[in-house]
Write an enzyme that holds these catalytic residues in place. Sequence first.
Site, mmCIF file in Angstrom:
data_model
loop_
_atom_site.group_PDB
_atom_site.id
_atom_site.type_symbol
_atom_site.label_atom_id
_atom_site.label_comp_id
_atom_site.label_asym_id
_atom_site.label_seq_id
_atom_site.Cartn_x
_atom_site.Cartn_y
_atom_site.Cartn_z
ATOM 1 N N GLN A 29 20.930 -1.596 -25.362
ATOM 2 C CA GLN A 29 20.192 -0.588 -24.595
ATOM 3 C C GLN A 29 20.335 0.793 -25.239
ATOM 4 O OE1 GLN A 29 18.268 -1.458 -21.968
ATOM 5 N NE2 GLN A 29 17.580 0.633 -21.668
ATOM 6 N N LYS A 37 16.975 -6.229 -16.185
ATOM 7 C CA LYS A 37 16.890 -7.295 -17.191
ATOM 8 C C LYS A 37 17.669 -8.519 -16.741
ATOM 9 C CE LYS A 37 15.756 -4.005 -20.705
ATOM 10 N NZ LYS A 37 16.219 -2.888 -21.499
ATOM 11 N N ASP A 51 13.789 -6.968 -28.950
ATOM 12 C CA ASP A 51 13.209 -5.639 -28.733
ATOM 13 C C ASP A 51 12.147 -5.320 -29.794
ATOM 14 O OD1 ASP A 51 13.899 -3.937 -26.618
ATOM 15 O OD2 ASP A 51 15.852 -3.431 -27.477
HETATM 16 N N1 GUN Z 1 15.783 2.299 -23.748
HETATM 17 C C1 GUN Z 1 14.603 2.619 -23.168
HETATM 18 N N2 GUN Z 1 13.699 1.635 -23.393
HETATM 19 C C2 GUN Z 1 14.324 0.688 -24.116
HETATM 20 C C3 GUN Z 1 13.920 -0.560 -24.641
HETATM 21 O O1 GUN Z 1 12.780 -1.011 -24.495
HETATM 22 N N3 GUN Z 1 14.866 -1.236 -25.335
HETATM 23 C C4 GUN Z 1 16.113 -0.767 -25.516
HETATM 24 N N4 GUN Z 1 16.955 -1.506 -26.215
HETATM 25 N N5 GUN Z 1 16.519 0.385 -25.045
HETATM 26 C C5 GUN Z 1 15.624 1.113 -24.347
#
Ligand code: GUN
Length: 279
Positions: free
Chosen positions: A93, A49, A116
């Site tokens: 996350q 990211k 998200d």
């Molecule tokens: N953990 C696995 N995939 C994701 C996601 O798309 N967003 C977040 N915040 N955590 C994750």
Amino acid sequence: MATILDGKALAAKVKEQVKQEAEGMARKPGLAVIIVGNNPASRVYVNSKRKDCEECGFLSEEYALPEETTQQELITLIQELNGRADIDGILCQLPLPDGIDEEAVLMAISPEKDVDGFHPMNMGALLVGKDGFLPCTPYGIMEILAEYNIDPKGKRCVVIGRSNIVGKPMALLLLQKHGTVTICHSRTQDLGEVCRTADILVAAVGKVNVVTADMVKPGAVVIDVAMNRNEAGKLCGDVDYPAVEKVASAITPVPGGVGPMTRAMLMKNTLLAAQKHQG
Ligand code: GUN
């Protein structure tokens, strides 16, 4: 031989567009990413990211908190970030360490910064067809379908998996595009029989070879959301790719299919958030 739905190439295109739009803005879009503890997979995702933000010319801030962080400490940080004018998107996350209530944490993120798309406000907006942030994985899959002129209208769509992050929003987006949608899950009886009805089959389980060739209608479009490792340690999805590729008309590879598009749509959502915040 199926058409390979090249998510990697499309993601590069999406990110290039995002970058160009961001360049024209008075203030660059800002994304804050929070990671708690030492989950190695989460670390890899968070690093990606940051790299995506750099590519798109975004401000990127990372908050790496220790495993023993309390729920209240985490929520306090989110509240600070909610109040920051230079931060447009906040992502925490998942998974979070045991003892932290994920729902409470996700609820603390301002819906306007919830890039998200996990806040119940944004989930609810999707349910009733109002504007809001779409969860990045299903959003990315809809973009792949659109890019390859695959229209769900009137098609039988089967989604395997009922998570809040992928399965449920995926089903809603296909429904919004006038698909006839079925959701399958761990209690579904005769999964193969249901899958064989699908013109568009989306697998989001997280288990190797959940979808075998005999479960796929000839000519179906197959979307593989998962990122697993097989016994040999090789990255693979839920779909038995070598066999299914011979039956399907189109298929996403793993890696290089849905994964890169999930990342690209996070950048897109952050851009959209910044555009809204800047009026
Ligand atoms: N953990 C696995 N995939 C994701 C996601 O798309 N967003 C977040 N915040 N955590 C994750």
